[in-house]
Scaffold this active site. Sequence first.
Site, mmCIF file in Angstrom:
data_model
loop_
_atom_site.group_PDB
_atom_site.id
_atom_site.type_symbol
_atom_site.label_atom_id
_atom_site.label_comp_id
_atom_site.label_asym_id
_atom_site.label_seq_id
_atom_site.Cartn_x
_atom_site.Cartn_y
_atom_site.Cartn_z
ATOM 1 N N GLY A 162 2.287 4.538 4.925
ATOM 2 C CA GLY A 162 3.212 4.902 3.839
ATOM 3 C C GLY A 162 4.664 4.649 4.196
ATOM 4 N N ILE A 211 0.838 -1.211 0.000
ATOM 5 C CA ILE A 211 0.000 0.000 0.000
ATOM 6 C C ILE A 211 0.870 1.258 0.000
ATOM 7 C CG2 ILE A 211 -1.922 -1.161 1.166
ATOM 8 C CD1 ILE A 211 -1.160 0.629 3.664
ATOM 9 N N ASP A 212 2.138 1.113 0.358
ATOM 10 C CA ASP A 212 3.021 2.288 0.422
ATOM 11 C C ASP A 212 3.449 2.756 -0.974
ATOM 12 O OD1 ASP A 212 2.887 1.760 3.122
ATOM 13 O OD2 ASP A 212 4.800 0.687 3.162
#
Length: 371
Positions: free
Chosen positions: A199, A155-156
């Site tokens: 992140g 997801i980062d």
Amino acid sequence: MKSKNLQKKRIAIFTGGGDCPGLNMVIKTVSQYAMFHYGWEVIGVKNALNGILGDTTIITKNSELIELKPDFPFDSFVRQGGTFLGAYRKMRTKAYENVKTDEELVAVMLPKFKKNIKELNIDGIIATGGDGTMFMVNYLCEKAKIPFVGIPKTIDNDTPGTEISIGFSSAVDACISAMDNIYWTAKSHHRAICVEVMGRNTGHLAMHSGLASCADVILVPEIPYKIANIAKHLKNIMKEEERDYFIIVVAEGAGAENGKNLPKNYNSVAEYIANELKKYSIEIRADVLGYLQRGGQANGYDRMLAAELGTMAVDLMANGESAVIAGMKDGKPTKIPLKNVCKKETRGLDLKSPIVKTAKSLGIYIGELKK
Ligand code: F6P
């Protein structure tokens, strides 16, 4: 490295690192394409490298390997979040407890890895992961002389070498949906809400979700910021737009102002920013989105990306490739050498990218960006 072309194909698939939306679609595509198109056998390995090392005893006594047959109910899993093969960041057994670096870890794993690969008749490994997983699995596969093809997910969106990773787009959607709700509380209560998104050390998720959520302030690790200038920006909006509610999006890795480390007494950067802004008489709350960004269903984009990269990964293995990933370049699935992925630095937000330019030109405060 180009490995010899495989005749007998029995491949293993697993999902390394943290979970993210889209992993079940990767497993489905790789397995079905390998079975239906190439006639290969596929083993699903549970809990990342733990499964392949047979370290099963601590959490579950269930088998760590699943023979994924053509009648396996893949499609029902595609509609679910997470990964049905399980994810695991650490190694479970005591043998790995005192190991500090990834380099030491793979050296300790190697003998058992080689033995199990041989006993299980595995001819190649396809795994999803970020740079850490890619480095480890590639090292082990090289030493065990079997091919490895990776598929980037996080997801980062910070995996070097590929312009997008599976899971990022769905995580952006999850953040937007959360912020669309948070907006109404901010508005009803005439306050600012500082929303912290994940992140790791990069600001892709914050910048994309912040822009799409019409945030007033977006703070990322790549750009230092000043609390006084955030306060000034919000007060300007109050004066010019007669608005008394605001959304501030901050990436978890943004740190304190002027690029400093977060003071030790804070558990979250959102809490730090909220506290500092209170000194300027700004009514503000902090909200950390946490894992709701990660575990949910994959959106359409991530399912398509997972399908395209999964197919390419199998083709790469069929063509005798190894030490490569199926990534994205110029919007197309592309073979990327692992040496471009396993770099020491992660892929940060490009400060010259259109998204940064847009955020700046829309008047969002994104920190002290140099001209
Ligand atoms: O790499 C994905 C990520 O969700 C990061 O954004 C975050 O910093 C980290 O994983 C959290 O890791 P864990 O699952 O160990 O809490």
